[in-house]
Design an enzyme around this catalytic site. Sequence first.
Site, PDB file in Angstrom:
ATOM      1  N   GLU A 190     102.614  54.318  34.153  1.00 53.98           N
ATOM      2  CA  GLU A 190     101.470  54.596  35.022  1.00 53.98           C
ATOM      3  C   GLU A 190     100.917  53.307  35.626  1.00 53.98           C
ATOM      4  O   GLU A 190      99.880  52.789  35.180  1.00 53.98           O
ATOM      5  CB  GLU A 190     100.370  55.337  34.256  1.00 53.98           C
ATOM      6  CG  GLU A 190     100.713  56.777  33.935  1.00 53.98           C
ATOM      7  CD  GLU A 190      99.550  57.546  33.318  1.00 53.98           C
ATOM      8  OE1 GLU A 190      98.522  56.916  32.973  1.00 53.98           O
ATOM      9  OE2 GLU A 190      99.666  58.781  33.182  1.00 53.98           O
ATOM     10  N   GLU A 282     104.769  63.702  32.849  1.00 48.52           N
ATOM     11  CA  GLU A 282     103.617  63.843  31.948  1.00 48.52           C
ATOM     12  C   GLU A 282     102.559  64.714  32.613  1.00 48.52           C
ATOM     13  O   GLU A 282     102.196  64.501  33.772  1.00 48.52           O
ATOM     14  CB  GLU A 282     103.026  62.460  31.631  1.00 48.52           C
ATOM     15  CG  GLU A 282     101.901  62.474  30.613  1.00 48.52           C
ATOM     16  CD  GLU A 282     101.402  61.056  30.316  1.00 48.52           C
ATOM     17  OE1 GLU A 282     102.251  60.169  30.071  1.00 48.52           O
ATOM     18  OE2 GLU A 282     100.188  60.835  30.355  1.00 48.52           O
TER      19      GLU A 282
END
Length: 363
Positions: A190, A282
């Site tokens: 991320e 995710e």
Amino acid sequence: MARHRTTPVLGAPRRHPFRALGIATMGALLVGAALFPGVSTDDATPVSDQTALNAVEEHGQLQVCGLKLCDESGQPIQLTGMSSHGLQWYDQCLTDASLDALAQDWRADVLRVSMYIQEGGYETDPRGFTDRVHELIEEGSERGLYVIVDWHMLTPGDPNHNTDRAKEFFAEIAAEHADKDNVLYEIANEPNGVSWNSVKGYSEEVIPVIRAQDPEAVVLVGTRAWSSLGVSEGSDHSEIVDNPVDADNIMYVYHFYAASHSGGHFDVFREAAQELPLFVTEFGTQEHTGDGPNDFASAQAYLDFMAQEQISWVNWNFSDDFRSGAVFETGTCNAGGPFTGTDSLKPAGEWIRDQIRTSGLSA
């Protein structure tokens, strides 16, 4: 991840390392059925269905064809499965029993191995964490699962902070497992607080390291602003469309948490799916912290769209963390289960188990 606080060369010959597993797998599954006579008819997986669960045996080496993830024959497919929590915190949730349950009872197609770099992760013991990832790739492979190797950089948010570490790690992982059809490489979990150009530059340094060892594997590229396609920092997917990573056989990563990321996030995701190959490595039904109340309606809207577009997804997370986003009740892993059925599942766990059992390659 949810923000954790304190606690190929197309046309090349295809490899088939799992083709010999069929008879052995059938035997093992029949023995497993005999060992669990107390499982209810509703939760038990029929043997005929179980044999089809060996996703890798059925679909082989994956490839990106256009905007879709395709199998070795070029047919678009959708994978669905679970992500581990950080190995430094919840490695005890990844056991023979829990992984058997994920593959056979949950009917998952894919396991994401989440290895943090900071926060007590890889940088504290590179050898130990690398060895554990090797083990989990083997264990997922034995169960016919695709395995995503997740380089879980998060804090700091600039992937370039870890470029040298990433090159060393992925060079070894790719060299060791290049003969497998089931390994995917997620090179930056991320990215946040950095420009798309920074993420792109990092990707174009790391991908060739993987390609040198494993030229056919799919590589998953994190997008900026916590893999929100830029939305969480005021941008959108157009920056990627206008300036894509210079590499083939890649997909771009999108993450969402349903209670926080409806509206504008969902709108951009739907638009991006018409222009970029996407993989949701995710998501959760809760808020972006991985905690709080579940928004199953928003999550279902995402899943319905992903089924329509054949976008693969992985849920966060396969652990017994106290947060609502962890599928098992606290204490389940240390107690050794149960990992099958629904008795030890939180509401989000029960919901996502049902989704996995009826979607992806199990649909």
